[in-house]
Design a protein around this motif. Structure first.
Motif, mmCIF file in Angstrom:
data_model
loop_
_atom_site.group_PDB
_atom_site.id
_atom_site.type_symbol
_atom_site.label_atom_id
_atom_site.label_comp_id
_atom_site.label_asym_id
_atom_site.label_seq_id
_atom_site.Cartn_x
_atom_site.Cartn_y
_atom_site.Cartn_z
ATOM 1 N N SER A 48 -13.791 2.458 17.907
ATOM 2 C CA SER A 48 -14.091 1.269 17.110
ATOM 3 C C SER A 48 -14.334 1.602 15.644
ATOM 4 N N PHE A 49 -15.215 2.527 15.360
ATOM 5 C CA PHE A 49 -15.552 2.847 13.981
ATOM 6 C C PHE A 49 -14.526 3.800 13.374
ATOM 7 N N GLY A 50 -14.116 4.793 14.151
ATOM 8 C CA GLY A 50 -13.167 5.771 13.632
ATOM 9 C C GLY A 50 -11.786 5.196 13.409
ATOM 10 N N ALA A 51 -11.188 4.674 14.484
ATOM 11 C CA ALA A 51 -9.817 4.166 14.380
ATOM 12 C C ALA A 51 -9.747 2.870 13.588
ATOM 13 N N GLY A 52 -10.772 2.043 13.694
ATOM 14 C CA GLY A 52 -10.736 0.753 13.002
ATOM 15 C C GLY A 52 -11.142 0.815 11.543
ATOM 16 N N ILE A 53 -11.937 1.820 11.152
ATOM 17 C CA ILE A 53 -12.448 1.863 9.779
ATOM 18 C C ILE A 53 -12.141 3.199 9.095
ATOM 19 N N LEU A 54 -12.634 4.299 9.647
ATOM 20 C CA LEU A 54 -12.521 5.593 8.966
ATOM 21 C C LEU A 54 -11.090 6.108 8.860
ATOM 22 N N PHE A 55 -10.342 6.031 9.947
ATOM 23 C CA PHE A 55 -8.982 6.580 9.968
ATOM 24 C C PHE A 55 -7.920 5.495 9.819
ATOM 25 N N ARG A 56 -8.321 4.329 9.349
ATOM 26 C CA ARG A 56 -7.398 3.207 9.258
ATOM 27 C C ARG A 56 -6.215 3.505 8.340
ATOM 28 N N ASP A 57 -6.482 4.086 7.181
ATOM 29 C CA ASP A 57 -5.393 4.376 6.248
ATOM 30 C C ASP A 57 -4.370 5.334 6.853
ATOM 31 N N PHE A 58 -4.845 6.353 7.555
ATOM 32 C CA PHE A 58 -3.931 7.287 8.203
ATOM 33 C C PHE A 58 -3.152 6.596 9.317
ATOM 34 N N LEU A 59 -3.843 5.799 10.132
ATOM 35 C CA LEU A 59 -3.185 5.143 11.270
ATOM 36 C C LEU A 59 -2.224 4.045 10.839
ATOM 37 N N ASP A 60 -2.417 3.499 9.645
ATOM 38 C CA ASP A 60 -1.545 2.411 9.187
ATOM 39 C C ASP A 60 -0.116 2.863 8.919
#
Length: 104
Positions: A48-60
């Motif tokens: 929730s916090f990692g994939a949705g907020i912290l790593f969002r730019d990388f995952l996008d």
């Protein structure tokens, strides 16, 4: 002797050995249960916090169903993972309860 003599054990008294064994089982059960809870909470936090907020730019840079992956995790993925964690917890806690003979 009288009926209230403390030196005479009760007929249903299981003794201190059984009590010690029960306490050890309960402690082991709760220890395993809490360890499971902490690990599932860590997974939920990372998703929730990692994939949705912290790593969002990388995952996008990846997409799922036409949407950026970071956005998807923030909007839907966390909910799916949370529901899967609930089912996993239910399955795992039943195994733990059987292991310590605490199931219904």
């Amino acid at each position: 002797m009288t009926d209230n003599d403390p030196s005479v054990p009760e007929p249903n008294d299981s003794g201190p050995e059984s009590e010690t064994e029960t306490n050890a089982n309960e402690k082991a059960y709760w220890s395993e249960n809490i360890r499971l809870l902490w690990s599932l909470m860590a997974v939920w936090f990372v998703v929730s916090f990692g994939a949705g907020i912290l790593f969002r730019d990388f995952l996008d840079q990846f997409s799922l169903g036409g949407y950026p992956l970071g956005f998807w995790f923030a909007q839907q993925g966390c909910i799916y993972v949370f529901v899967l964690l609930i089912f996993y917890y239910t399955w795992k806690i039943k195994k733990i309860e059987r292991k310590y003979d605490l199931d219904d």
